[in-house]
Structure formats: structure tokens, C-alpha cells
Design a protein around this motif. Structure first.
Motif, mmCIF file in Angstrom:
data_model
loop_
_atom_site.group_PDB
_atom_site.id
_atom_site.type_symbol
_atom_site.label_atom_id
_atom_site.label_comp_id
_atom_site.label_asym_id
_atom_site.label_seq_id
_atom_site.Cartn_x
_atom_site.Cartn_y
_atom_site.Cartn_z
ATOM 1 N N PRO A 1 78.928 44.381 -1.909
ATOM 2 C CA PRO A 1 80.050 43.938 -2.639
ATOM 3 C C PRO A 1 79.612 43.685 -4.261
ATOM 4 C CG PRO A 1 78.745 42.325 -1.457
ATOM 5 C CD PRO A 1 78.534 43.636 -0.925
ATOM 6 N N LEU A 2 78.254 43.649 -4.471
ATOM 7 C CA LEU A 2 77.837 43.691 -5.873
ATOM 8 C C LEU A 2 78.251 45.060 -6.567
ATOM 9 C CD1 LEU A 2 74.417 41.656 -5.468
ATOM 10 C CD2 LEU A 2 76.767 41.036 -5.764
ATOM 11 N N VAL A 3 77.573 45.988 -6.021
ATOM 12 C CA VAL A 3 78.046 47.254 -6.521
ATOM 13 C C VAL A 3 79.494 47.702 -6.696
ATOM 14 C CG1 VAL A 3 77.482 49.866 -6.304
ATOM 15 C CG2 VAL A 3 75.877 48.097 -5.505
ATOM 16 N N LEU A 4 80.163 47.302 -5.593
ATOM 17 C CA LEU A 4 81.526 47.463 -5.570
ATOM 18 C C LEU A 4 82.422 46.622 -6.602
ATOM 19 C CD1 LEU A 4 83.752 49.070 -3.859
ATOM 20 C CD2 LEU A 4 84.059 47.168 -2.451
ATOM 21 N N GLY A 5 81.835 45.556 -7.158
ATOM 22 C CA GLY A 5 82.352 44.549 -8.189
ATOM 23 C C GLY A 5 82.106 45.320 -9.300
ATOM 24 N N ALA A 6 80.556 45.790 -9.616
ATOM 25 C CA ALA A 6 80.504 46.644 -10.789
ATOM 26 C C ALA A 6 81.508 47.837 -11.066
ATOM 27 C CB ALA A 6 79.188 47.246 -10.655
ATOM 28 N N LEU A 7 81.839 48.607 -9.851
ATOM 29 C CA LEU A 7 82.792 49.637 -9.977
ATOM 30 C C LEU A 7 84.058 48.939 -10.533
ATOM 31 C CD1 LEU A 7 83.710 52.544 -9.591
ATOM 32 C CD2 LEU A 7 84.094 51.837 -7.154
ATOM 33 N N TYR A 8 84.640 47.824 -10.034
ATOM 34 C CA TYR A 8 85.900 47.376 -10.292
ATOM 35 C C TYR A 8 85.705 47.064 -11.777
ATOM 36 C CZ TYR A 8 87.111 46.718 -5.447
ATOM 37 O OH TYR A 8 87.321 46.669 -4.072
ATOM 38 N N GLN A 9 84.911 46.463 -12.317
ATOM 39 C CA GLN A 9 84.892 46.221 -13.656
ATOM 40 C C GLN A 9 84.950 47.441 -14.491
ATOM 41 O OE1 GLN A 9 85.472 43.700 -15.523
ATOM 42 N NE2 GLN A 9 84.008 43.634 -17.258
ATOM 43 N N PHE A 10 84.127 48.455 -14.037
ATOM 44 C CA PHE A 10 84.090 49.703 -14.926
ATOM 45 C C PHE A 10 85.537 50.397 -14.961
ATOM 46 C CE2 PHE A 10 84.383 54.369 -14.832
ATOM 47 C CZ PHE A 10 83.603 54.516 -15.946
ATOM 48 N N GLU A 11 86.324 50.126 -13.671
ATOM 49 C CA GLU A 11 87.562 50.880 -13.646
ATOM 50 C C GLU A 11 88.577 50.073 -14.602
ATOM 51 O OE1 GLU A 11 87.694 52.608 -8.929
ATOM 52 O OE2 GLU A 11 88.051 50.523 -9.581
ATOM 53 N N HIS A 12 88.499 48.746 -14.472
ATOM 54 C CA HIS A 12 89.340 47.743 -15.317
ATOM 55 C C HIS A 12 89.092 48.117 -17.063
ATOM 56 C CE1 HIS A 12 91.742 44.377 -16.693
ATOM 57 N NE2 HIS A 12 90.422 43.881 -17.552
#
Length: 376
Positions: A83-94
Motif C-alpha cells: 500500500p505504501l508503494v501503491l500510494g506513491a504511484l497514485y500520487q504520481f498519477e495525480h
């Protein structure tokens, strides 16, 4: 939940081919790109194992709180659904105007537009890394917001779901809204005897009103529909569950249908601090003792060092009192345990002492949710 607005189209998305035969990035390469751009505040280091194999270790770029250390050591960094890596991906996408969503397998098999944006990106994370910790025990239930370089910046009483409607775990924020509506069914606990009498009356041919009974987390419940059009400061993290404002007479015990409810001022402050990809961790009991991260002027230290003590020396244990508890009210006997600086090591390497019990203190739960006003 309201659908998200269509994302802005980026140059990377426009240049993406219609179909890609195979992924351009591996999960490891995706992690390293997120680290290089600052969306994941880690340092990757290689070391030689006991049998000559080369292993990779990730350390934080700041002094993390002890609860975050325990979380990051339980979850494998190689897990594509971390979830921490996935959260970093979400922030990058946004930040890059892309749809906020995972690949087919977490950070694997990403859409071609996301892979191309990662390869061509030079825009670092404009916001500091943030983490939310929600603790259910000891009462009152609390939300704690941590910001890298600043420490714990916000703490407030909150409400979680009745009948364990807010499960323990970690999820990244994937959608946000200043104002939205929520529609669903609220589970109201009922005695099993009431369900049996209702079934017997129906079977005997009596004319009784239709009631939607069901099982919810091993409890008999009656589902009551709700439609709340005025939910504010919303941060969705697990399907329909969100951190948001909802007006209650009191906070600090289970009242919602699964969301984490906050008072107005705390919800507005939390909305200003949280962002896409912020991990939200829900735990049953507060990990203790808590440590204070280094000040902004201090040099950051990796997680392997043991100089993260100087902590409040208090830890809480609890026991449920069954004779005074019900599905809508939980009574606990809380025992504070002092923690001197010696004895056995904690999971992060800092010393854990033997307990020194103090007199019990009793905290009683509330009488339960208000059936007239519910959301989340």
C-alpha cells in the motif's frame, strides 16, 4: 460515491501507442523511479547475504515513528500491492494528470501512458510524504496524521464502523472530494430472538412489515437505508470507506457504517494535509511507546539505527469486560504500563522493558449510534 472527473491529458498520454506488446517497466524499476522522483521517500541499498547472495534493503530518508517501522517491516517492499508503494504511484498519477488507478497487478502491468510518464518524468513530488494512523483502542478512538520532516501534525477523536465495520489494514487514498453524497444501508444490531419471532410470524401467515434482516460480521442486524447528500472533506481509501466530516454529538467510539468520521475542524485540517496516495492505516490498538521524529533541522537517520528513543514511556494494555459489554457498547479495563529504558528489544531494535503495572482504570463505551443520522 461520486465518479471522479476525467483527468487532464498529458503529453505522455498523447504519445502512448494504441497497444503495447509487453510492459516497459518491471515492478522493481517502477519502485526505483518513484524513489528517484521523491514520491517514495526511501533509499535502496544492496548488501551481501550470509550465503553470498546480493539482497536489497530499503531505508527511510527520515526518522520514522515506531508504528510506521513496524508497518513497513510487515509488508514486503517486493509485494506489487504494497500500500505504501501503491500510494506513491497514485500520487504520481495525480500530479501528472493521469487516472488514479493501479495496474493489472498493483504496480505491475501498468497502462502504457503511466509507464511512459514514469520514464519521461522529471517532476518530483510537490508535497511531503504523509501517513494516517487510526487507533481503535484504548478508547477514545483517535486519528493521528504524520508528515515526514514535521512529525505528528494532527490528532483528533474519530469514529469507526459499528460491529467492526472498519477493518484493520492499510490502504492508499485513491479519491478525494470537498463535498459529496453517500448512499447505503446501516447495520443496526438486533437480538437473535427478534429474528426468530419475525420468521415464525411470517411462517404462520401473520401480516407483518417487511424487515431487511441479515448477518453482518457474525451479528444479526436490521439494515436501515441512508442517503446523506452533504458529506464534506472526503478522502476515500478502501472502496466506499473514507476519512470525512460527519456531525455527531460525540466522537471516539464506533458509530459509522465503516468510514472514519471526524469533527468539522479536524476534518477540514486533515483534508488540507492529506493528498492522493496517502496511506491510511487502521489498527486495533495503539502501538506504544510512540517516538517523536527528528526535528526539521536535524539530520535524517536510516531506520536501522537505534537512536530513535527519547519517547513517552507509557504503553496501554486492555481487557474487555464481557458482563458490561454488548454489540453496541464495549467496556474495557485499561492498564497503563511504565516503560523504563532497559530489558528486551522491540521489533525495531530499541529496548523494551518488563512491565510495571499501575492501578486499573476503566473506560466505558457509548450507548451506540444514533439511528436517525448515519453516513459512511
Amino acid at each position: 460515491m461520486n465518479s471522479l472527473p476525467p483527468p487532464a491529458v498529458t503529453a505522455a498520454a498523447l504519445s502512448a501507442p494504441a497497444a503495447v506488446s509487453k510492459p516497459l517497466l518491471t515492478a522493481q524499476r517502477t519502485r526505483h523511479l518513484l524513489i528517484r522522483l521523491g514520491y517514495l521517500p526511501l533509499t535502496a541499498e544492496n548488501y551481501l547475504g550470509p550465503h553470498g547472495g546480493v539482497h536489497r534493503q530499503y531505508t527511510w530518508n527520515f526518522v520514522p515513528p515506531r508504528a510506521l517501522l513496524a508497518l513497513s517491516r510487515r509488508d514486503s517492499w517486493q509485494d506489487p500491492w504494497n500500500p505504501l508503494v501503491l500510494g506513491a504511484l497514485y500520487q504520481f498519477e495525480h500530479v501528472h494528470g493521469l487516472p488514479v488507478e493501479p495496474g493489472k497487478v498493483g504496480i505491475r502491468d501498468l497502462p502504457a501512458a503511466v509507464e511512459l510518464a514514469l520514464l519521461a518524468a522529471h517532476k518530483p513530488d510537490p508535497l511531503p510524504w504523509t501517513w494516517v494512523l487510526v487507533t481503535k483502542f484504548p478508547r477514545p478512538e483517535r486519528i493521528h496524521v504524520f508528515v515526514a520532516g514535521k512529525g505528528w501534525v494532527l490528532q483528533s477523536d474519530c469514529n469507526t464502523g459499528v460491529l467492526h465495520g472498519t477493518p484493520d489494514g492499510t490502504w492508499p487514498v485513491y479519491a478525494r472530494d470537498r463535498h459529496t453524497s453517500m448512499v447505503g444501508s446501516f447495520p443496526i444490531p438486533v437480538p437473535a430472538r427478534q429474528v426468530r419471532l419475525y420468521d415464525a410470524a411470517k411462517a404462520a401467515g401473520f401480516h407483518v412489515a417487511d424487515i431487511d434482516f441479515g448477518r453482518y460480521h457474525h451479528h444479526w442486524v436490521r439494515y436501515q437505508p441512508y442517503d446523506d447528500p452533504d458529506i464534506r472533506w472526503v478522502n476515500y481509501f478502501d472502496r466506499g470507506r473514507a476519512v470525512h466530516f460527519y456531525p455527531r454529538a460525540a466522537y471516539g467510539f464506533p458509530q459509522s457504517a465503516g468510514c472514519v468520521e471526524l469533527p468539522l475542524k479536524a476534518a477540514q485540517q486533515a483534508f488540507g494535509i492529506l493528498h492522493y496516495g496517502t496511506p491510511v492505516t487502521v489498527v486495533h490498538s495503539a502501538p506504544g511507546p510512540w517516538n517523536t521524529p527528528a526535528s526539521a533541522g536535524g539530520a535524517p537517520k536510516p531506520q536501522g539505527q537505534k537512536s530513535v528513543s527519547a519517547l513517552p514511556s507509557l504503553h496501554w494494555t486492555y481487557r474487555v469486560v464481557p458482563q458490561q459489554s454488548s454489540p453496541r457498547s464495549v467496556h474495557l479495563a485499561l492498564t497503563p504500563v511504565a516503560l523504563p529504558a532497559h530489558a528486551v528489544a522491540l521489533p525495531d531494535g530499541t529496548p523494551r522493558p518488563g512491565p510495571r503495572p499501575r492501578p486499573d482504570r476503566v473506560a466505558a463505551g457509548s450507548a451506540g449510534p444514533d439511528p436517525a443520522a448515519r453516513a459512511g
